[in-house]
Design a protein around this motif. Structure first.
Motif, PDB file in Angstrom:
ATOM      1  N   LEU A 188       4.481   2.060   4.059  1.00 34.91           N
ATOM      2  CA  LEU A 188       3.365   2.860   4.538  1.00 34.91           C
ATOM      3  C   LEU A 188       3.744   4.328   4.379  1.00 34.91           C
ATOM      4  CD1 LEU A 188       2.706   0.831   7.792  1.00 34.91           C
ATOM      5  CD2 LEU A 188       1.081   1.021   5.902  1.00 34.91           C
ATOM      6  N   LEU A 189       2.911   5.079   3.678  1.00 37.39           N
ATOM      7  CA  LEU A 189       3.111   6.516   3.514  1.00 37.39           C
ATOM      8  C   LEU A 189       2.287   7.244   4.571  1.00 37.39           C
ATOM      9  CD1 LEU A 189       2.976   7.271  -0.322  1.00 37.39           C
ATOM     10  CD2 LEU A 189       4.879   7.742   1.211  1.00 37.39           C
ATOM     11  N   PRO A 202      -1.150   2.144   2.863  1.00 40.70           N
ATOM     12  CA  PRO A 202      -0.291   1.032   2.449  1.00 40.70           C
ATOM     13  C   PRO A 202       0.013   1.180   0.954  1.00 40.70           C
ATOM     14  CG  PRO A 202      -2.216   0.260   3.683  1.00 40.70           C
ATOM     15  CD  PRO A 202      -2.475   1.686   3.323  1.00 40.70           C
ATOM     16  N   ALA A 203       1.279   1.105   0.579  1.00 47.07           N
ATOM     17  CA  ALA A 203       1.677   1.407  -0.800  1.00 47.07           C
ATOM     18  C   ALA A 203       2.747   0.443  -1.280  1.00 47.07           C
ATOM     19  CB  ALA A 203       2.194   2.844  -0.891  1.00 47.07           C
ATOM     20  N   ILE A 241       8.591   6.215  -6.486  1.00 51.00           N
ATOM     21  CA  ILE A 241       7.204   6.361  -6.935  1.00 51.00           C
ATOM     22  C   ILE A 241       6.361   5.361  -6.160  1.00 51.00           C
ATOM     23  CG2 ILE A 241       5.622   6.208  -8.893  1.00 51.00           C
ATOM     24  CD1 ILE A 241       8.016   6.856 -10.694  1.00 51.00           C
ATOM     25  N   TYR A 242       5.255   5.846  -5.569  1.00 52.68           N
ATOM     26  CA  TYR A 242       4.426   5.017  -4.706  1.00 52.68           C
ATOM     27  C   TYR A 242       3.003   4.958  -5.259  1.00 52.68           C
ATOM     28  CZ  TYR A 242       8.368   5.816  -1.630  1.00 52.68           C
ATOM     29  OH  TYR A 242       9.636   5.882  -1.106  1.00 52.68           O
ATOM     30  N   LEU A 243       2.433   3.749  -5.275  1.00 52.16           N
ATOM     31  CA  LEU A 243       1.075   3.548  -5.757  1.00 52.16           C
ATOM     32  C   LEU A 243       0.235   2.949  -4.639  1.00 52.16           C
ATOM     33  CD1 LEU A 243       3.098   3.044  -8.354  1.00 52.16           C
ATOM     34  CD2 LEU A 243       0.952   2.434  -9.485  1.00 52.16           C
ATOM     35  N   PHE A 244      -1.014   3.414  -4.517  1.00 50.80           N
ATOM     36  CA  PHE A 244      -1.907   2.903  -3.483  1.00 50.80           C
ATOM     37  C   PHE A 244      -3.352   3.255  -3.824  1.00 50.80           C
ATOM     38  CE2 PHE A 244      -0.182   7.007  -2.347  1.00 50.80           C
ATOM     39  CZ  PHE A 244      -1.280   7.758  -1.971  1.00 50.80           C
ATOM     40  N   THR A 245      -4.289   2.589  -3.195  1.00 50.30           N
ATOM     41  CA  THR A 245      -5.712   2.848  -3.421  1.00 50.30           C
ATOM     42  C   THR A 245      -6.451   3.206  -2.137  1.00 50.30           C
ATOM     43  OG1 THR A 245      -6.262   0.499  -3.162  1.00 50.30           O
ATOM     44  CG2 THR A 245      -5.816   1.280  -5.400  1.00 50.30           C
ATOM     45  N   GLU A 246      -5.787   3.117  -1.006  1.00 50.81           N
ATOM     46  CA  GLU A 246      -6.450   3.310   0.278  1.00 50.81           C
ATOM     47  C   GLU A 246      -5.822   4.474   1.032  1.00 50.81           C
ATOM     48  OE1 GLU A 246      -7.911   0.505   4.029  1.00 50.81           O
ATOM     49  OE2 GLU A 246      -6.215  -0.118   2.791  1.00 50.81           O
ATOM     50  N   VAL A 247      -6.680   5.353   1.568  1.00 50.70           N
ATOM     51  CA  VAL A 247      -6.234   6.446   2.436  1.00 50.70           C
ATOM     52  C   VAL A 247      -6.961   6.265   3.766  1.00 50.70           C
ATOM     53  CG1 VAL A 247      -6.140   8.933   2.805  1.00 50.70           C
ATOM     54  CG2 VAL A 247      -5.844   7.999   0.500  1.00 50.70           C
ATOM     55  N   ILE A 248      -6.216   5.921   4.809  1.00 55.58           N
ATOM     56  CA  ILE A 248      -6.789   5.611   6.117  1.00 55.58           C
ATOM     57  C   ILE A 248      -6.660   6.852   7.006  1.00 55.58           C
ATOM     58  CG2 ILE A 248      -6.628   4.119   8.146  1.00 55.58           C
ATOM     59  CD1 ILE A 248      -5.340   2.014   6.254  1.00 55.58           C
TER      60      ILE A 248
END
Length: 273
Positions: free
Chosen positions: A6-7, A68-69, A146-153
């Motif tokens: 989690l970032l 979440p990443a 390197i972190y990949l994600f599609t959701e910003v909460i």
């Protein structure tokens, strides 16, 4: 897709200058107290291992948002592989948004966007769209990985609770709860007081420390070295208190509808987490 981490993001306005480390340490401490999980500092971020009850992070004042990443090594091939994993089963349009904090990475952010975007279009049914995209694939590159994600909460932001001083919170009605939460959001610690029993469970949900309601008979019987009293009064309910304490009314400009909407959002987060 299984997430690894989690970032966590926090605001920058109050973190400039020599007191930055103090704010960050308090935020890390509050995250642990409210979620029961440890986090570590990255550059402008906090990082913690993924856990399913991550909605509790919304109750940590000072956090602006989190994601979440998944984490990958530093090669483009690994980023491409991870991008397919993140976007598996998704349909519609997409775009890439890269943040490259580690300038040692050989490609610039626009070059990474173009490279990964072309790869996704070639290997999936998704199509690129710069505006009004159905999906945004975020890529963050820093010294740790390197972190990949599609959701910003989104979270409530503000300052870490406890970074400022202490105040008394006079609990009279539900508006008082909102006043207390707004003061906690500005970094203060609250001591709830009332003339009789009151439910402080909502306040406790957002507090990184245990709260204890103090039952009082008047507003001048305190031994603590605290000079501020917080009230839930707005302009419509304004009245003077018989006290030598400085009275703050953070809801003074809000009407009943504004108060109910704001309090309703906080209550829904309480029961969601």
């Amino acid at each position: 897709m299984e997430h690894d981490f989690l970032l966590l993001r926090y605001g920058e306005i109050f973190l400039k200058g020599k007191n930055r480390g103090l704010f960050e340490r308090k935020l890390v401490d509050n995250v642990k107290k409210i979620t029961g999980k440890k986090s570590t500092k990255l550059r402008g971020r906090l990082l913690m291992e993924y856990f399913s009850e991550h909605s509790s992070l919304k109750r940590v004042f000072g956090l602006v948002s989190y994601s979440p990443a998944i984490k990958v090594d530093g090669s483009l091939e690994e980023i491409e592989k991870a991008a397919l994993n993140v976007l598996s089963g998704k349909k519609g349009t997409f775009r890439i948004q890269t943040k490259r904090s580690d300038k040692r990475f050989p490609l610039t952010s626009p070059e990474i966007n173009q490279r990964i975007g072309s790869f996704i279009e070639k290997h999936t049914s998704l199509s690129f769209s710069l505006k009004n995209s159905d999906i945004i694939l975020y890529i963050e590159i820093n010294q740790e990985g390197i972190y990949l994600f599609t959701e910003v909460i989104s979270c409530f932001g503000g300052l870490p609770t406890g970074i400022g001083g202490k105040v008394f919170l006079l609990l009279e009605d539900e508006s008082s709860l909102l006043a207390g939460l707004l003061m906690m959001k500005r970094g203060t610690s609250i001591i709830p007081i009332a003339y009789g029993e009151k439910d402080i469970s909502l306040l406790q949900k957002y507090s990184p420390v245990d709260l204890e309601l103090k039952i009082i008979k008047n507003l001048n019987e305190f031994d603590e070295n605290i000079s501020i009293l917080v009230s839930g009064q707005n302009f419509e309910k304004y009245e003077e208190y018989e006290t030598n304490l400085l009275v703050l009314r953070p809801l003074i400009s809000m009407d009943a509808n504004d108060i109910n909407l704001s309090l309703g959002g906080l209550i829904s987060e309480k029961y969601a987490g």
